[in-house]
Scaffold this motif. Structure first.
Motif, PDB file in Angstrom:
ATOM      1  N   THR A 114     134.937  58.632  32.989  1.00 43.93           N
ATOM      2  CA  THR A 114     135.404  59.518  32.094  1.00 43.93           C
ATOM      3  C   THR A 114     133.763  60.096  31.889  1.00 43.93           C
ATOM      4  N   ASP A 115     133.649  61.689  31.081  1.00 43.84           N
ATOM      5  CA  ASP A 115     132.326  61.783  30.901  1.00 43.84           C
ATOM      6  C   ASP A 115     131.700  61.071  29.866  1.00 43.84           C
ATOM      7  N   VAL A 116     132.404  60.173  29.417  1.00 43.77           N
ATOM      8  CA  VAL A 116     131.552  59.532  28.364  1.00 43.77           C
ATOM      9  C   VAL A 116     130.683  57.823  29.173  1.00 43.77           C
ATOM     10  N   GLU A 117     131.739  57.555  30.541  1.00 46.43           N
ATOM     11  CA  GLU A 117     130.962  56.772  31.118  1.00 46.43           C
ATOM     12  C   GLU A 117     130.040  57.369  32.304  1.00 46.43           C
ATOM     13  N   ARG A 118     130.576  58.606  32.956  1.00 43.75           N
ATOM     14  CA  ARG A 118     128.940  59.750  33.278  1.00 43.75           C
ATOM     15  C   ARG A 118     127.923  59.366  32.672  1.00 43.75           C
ATOM     16  N   ARG A 119     128.397  60.435  31.465  1.00 44.72           N
ATOM     17  CA  ARG A 119     126.845  59.933  30.785  1.00 44.72           C
ATOM     18  C   ARG A 119     125.958  58.659  30.467  1.00 44.72           C
ATOM     19  N   ASP A 120     126.942  57.702  30.324  1.00 40.93           N
ATOM     20  CA  ASP A 120     126.025  56.276  30.113  1.00 40.93           C
ATOM     21  C   ASP A 120     125.693  55.707  31.047  1.00 40.93           C
ATOM     22  N   LEU A 121     126.025  56.028  32.924  1.00 48.00           N
ATOM     23  CA  LEU A 121     125.287  55.805  33.452  1.00 48.00           C
ATOM     24  C   LEU A 121     124.717  56.162  33.669  1.00 48.00           C
ATOM     25  N   LYS A 122     124.567  57.295  33.433  1.00 46.78           N
ATOM     26  CA  LYS A 122     123.291  58.965  33.528  1.00 46.78           C
ATOM     27  C   LYS A 122     122.670  58.236  32.720  1.00 46.78           C
ATOM     28  N   ARG A 123     122.790  57.321  31.516  1.00 44.11           N
ATOM     29  CA  ARG A 123     121.755  56.957  31.306  1.00 44.11           C
ATOM     30  C   ARG A 123     120.539  55.993  32.168  1.00 44.11           C
ATOM     31  N   ILE A 124     121.579  54.758  31.723  1.00 41.52           N
ATOM     32  CA  ILE A 124     121.185  53.973  32.493  1.00 41.52           C
ATOM     33  C   ILE A 124     119.867  53.503  33.804  1.00 41.52           C
ATOM     34  N   ALA A 125     120.598  54.946  34.211  1.00 39.74           N
ATOM     35  CA  ALA A 125     120.245  55.436  35.836  1.00 39.74           C
ATOM     36  C   ALA A 125     118.344  55.720  35.163  1.00 39.74           C
ATOM     37  N   ASP A 126     118.654  57.096  34.105  1.00 44.23           N
ATOM     38  CA  ASP A 126     117.139  57.602  34.365  1.00 44.23           C
ATOM     39  C   ASP A 126     116.377  56.693  34.222  1.00 44.23           C
ATOM     40  N   THR A 127     116.989  55.336  33.092  1.00 46.77           N
ATOM     41  CA  THR A 127     116.075  54.492  32.333  1.00 46.77           C
ATOM     42  C   THR A 127     115.374  53.842  33.220  1.00 46.77           C
ATOM     43  N   ALA A 128     116.424  53.103  33.855  1.00 51.21           N
ATOM     44  CA  ALA A 128     115.402  52.613  35.629  1.00 51.21           C
ATOM     45  C   ALA A 128     114.403  53.519  36.513  1.00 51.21           C
ATOM     46  N   HIS A 129     115.118  54.593  36.566  1.00 54.37           N
ATOM     47  CA  HIS A 129     114.106  54.855  37.842  1.00 54.37           C
ATOM     48  C   HIS A 129     112.314  55.575  36.836  1.00 54.37           C
ATOM     49  N   ARG A 130     112.896  55.786  35.353  1.00 56.86           N
ATOM     50  CA  ARG A 130     111.137  55.466  34.353  1.00 56.86           C
ATOM     51  C   ARG A 130     110.851  54.614  34.688  1.00 56.86           C
ATOM     52  N   ARG A 131     111.486  53.328  34.340  1.00 56.61           N
ATOM     53  CA  ARG A 131     110.687  51.721  34.443  1.00 56.61           C
ATOM     54  C   ARG A 131     110.545  51.810  35.833  1.00 56.61           C
ATOM     55  N   ILE A 132     110.631  52.075  37.151  1.00 53.17           N
ATOM     56  CA  ILE A 132     110.164  51.706  38.269  1.00 53.17           C
ATOM     57  C   ILE A 132     109.288  52.640  38.442  1.00 53.17           C
ATOM     58  N   GLU A 133     109.347  54.316  38.005  1.00 52.35           N
ATOM     59  CA  GLU A 133     107.716  55.013  38.007  1.00 52.35           C
ATOM     60  C   GLU A 133     106.949  54.843  37.591  1.00 52.35           C
ATOM     61  N   GLU A 134     106.797  53.827  36.336  1.00 57.31           N
ATOM     62  CA  GLU A 134     105.717  53.432  35.132  1.00 57.31           C
ATOM     63  C   GLU A 134     105.210  52.124  36.211  1.00 57.31           C
ATOM     64  N   LEU A 135     106.276  51.185  36.935  1.00 54.27           N
ATOM     65  CA  LEU A 135     106.073  50.238  37.891  1.00 54.27           C
ATOM     66  C   LEU A 135     104.959  50.498  38.932  1.00 54.27           C
ATOM     67  N   LEU A 136     105.180  51.866  39.234  1.00 52.21           N
ATOM     68  CA  LEU A 136     104.354  52.076  40.598  1.00 52.21           C
ATOM     69  C   LEU A 136     102.927  53.156  40.011  1.00 52.21           C
ATOM     70  N   ALA A 137     103.124  53.569  38.693  1.00 51.16           N
ATOM     71  CA  ALA A 137     101.883  54.189  38.254  1.00 51.16           C
ATOM     72  C   ALA A 137     100.938  52.817  37.291  1.00 51.16           C
ATOM     73  N   ILE A 138     101.316  51.642  37.204  1.00 45.82           N
ATOM     74  CA  ILE A 138     100.509  50.298  36.626  1.00 45.82           C
ATOM     75  C   ILE A 138     100.263  50.088  38.107  1.00 45.82           C
ATOM     76  N   THR A 139     100.659  50.337  39.254  1.00 43.46           N
ATOM     77  CA  THR A 139     100.163  48.989  40.321  1.00 43.46           C
ATOM     78  C   THR A 139      99.444  50.177  40.721  1.00 43.46           C
ATOM     79  N   PHE A 140      99.448  51.276  41.349  1.00 43.80           N
ATOM     80  CA  PHE A 140      98.136  51.882  41.810  1.00 43.80           C
ATOM     81  C   PHE A 140      97.008  52.368  41.102  1.00 43.80           C
ATOM     82  N   ARG A 141      96.891  52.291  39.473  1.00 39.23           N
ATOM     83  CA  ARG A 141      95.970  52.836  38.836  1.00 39.23           C
ATOM     84  C   ARG A 141      95.365  51.367  38.713  1.00 39.23           C
TER      85      ARG A 141
END
Length: 156
Positions: A114-141
């Motif tokens: 559903t549209d609600v499920e789609r938005r929820d999945l996208k929100r969770i995936a976006d948050t995970a992606h942000r955290r992965i990029e933060e992890l890499l940025a911290i590691t590289f710095r």
């Protein structure tokens, strides 16, 4: 949020609203409105970035990233971070991926996302992606010297 909505959100976030934002940019209110609503003149990227800075938001960057099919990630400021911080980030990522797996399974159970499920999945995936990029940025710095980090960025 689409680009025009990001402009409006930045104006709302700026103390004093339209008139104050226009003055801060060196425009009249009419001149600012003409740019936002593209009446005979278009919004220049430099103006949008100035609005973003003045408003203390990331709305414009988020809208551009979304329109480009991506996600805007604010990189963390790295001062005195260590392996414990990296471990914490990894744990958060794993928790987020676990939540994504669970919600993904639930969304597919009835054979329709559903549209609600789609938005929820996208929100969770976006948050995970942000955290992965933060992890890499911290590691590289922490673990890369400036020269090797710049070389890796140019190769990408």
């Amino acid at each position: 949020m689409e680009i025009r909505n990001s402009y409006l959100a930045m104006i709302r976030a700026f103390a004093g609203g339209w008139d104050a934002m226009a003055a801060a940019l060196g425009y009249t209110r009419d001149a600012l409105e003409n740019r936002i609503y593209e009446k005979k003149v278009r919004m220049h990227v430099d103006t949008a970035l100035a609005m973003q800075k003045l408003s203390g938001t990331k709305f414009f960057a988020e809208a551009v990233a979304r329109e480009s099919g991506g996600t805007f990630v604010v990189l963390p400021v790295v001062d005195d971070l260590d392996n414990d911080e990296l471990l914490t980030k990894f744990t958060q990522i794993l928790q987020q991926l676990g939540e994504l797996a669970k919600r993904h399974h639930e969304a597919l159970e009835d054979g329709v996302v559903t549209d609600v499920e789609r938005r929820d999945l996208k929100r969770i995936a976006d948050t995970a992606h942000r955290r992965i990029e933060e992890l890499l940025a911290i590691t590289f710095r922490i673990y890369c010297d400036d020269e090797s980090e710049q070389t890796a960025t140019r190769r990408e």
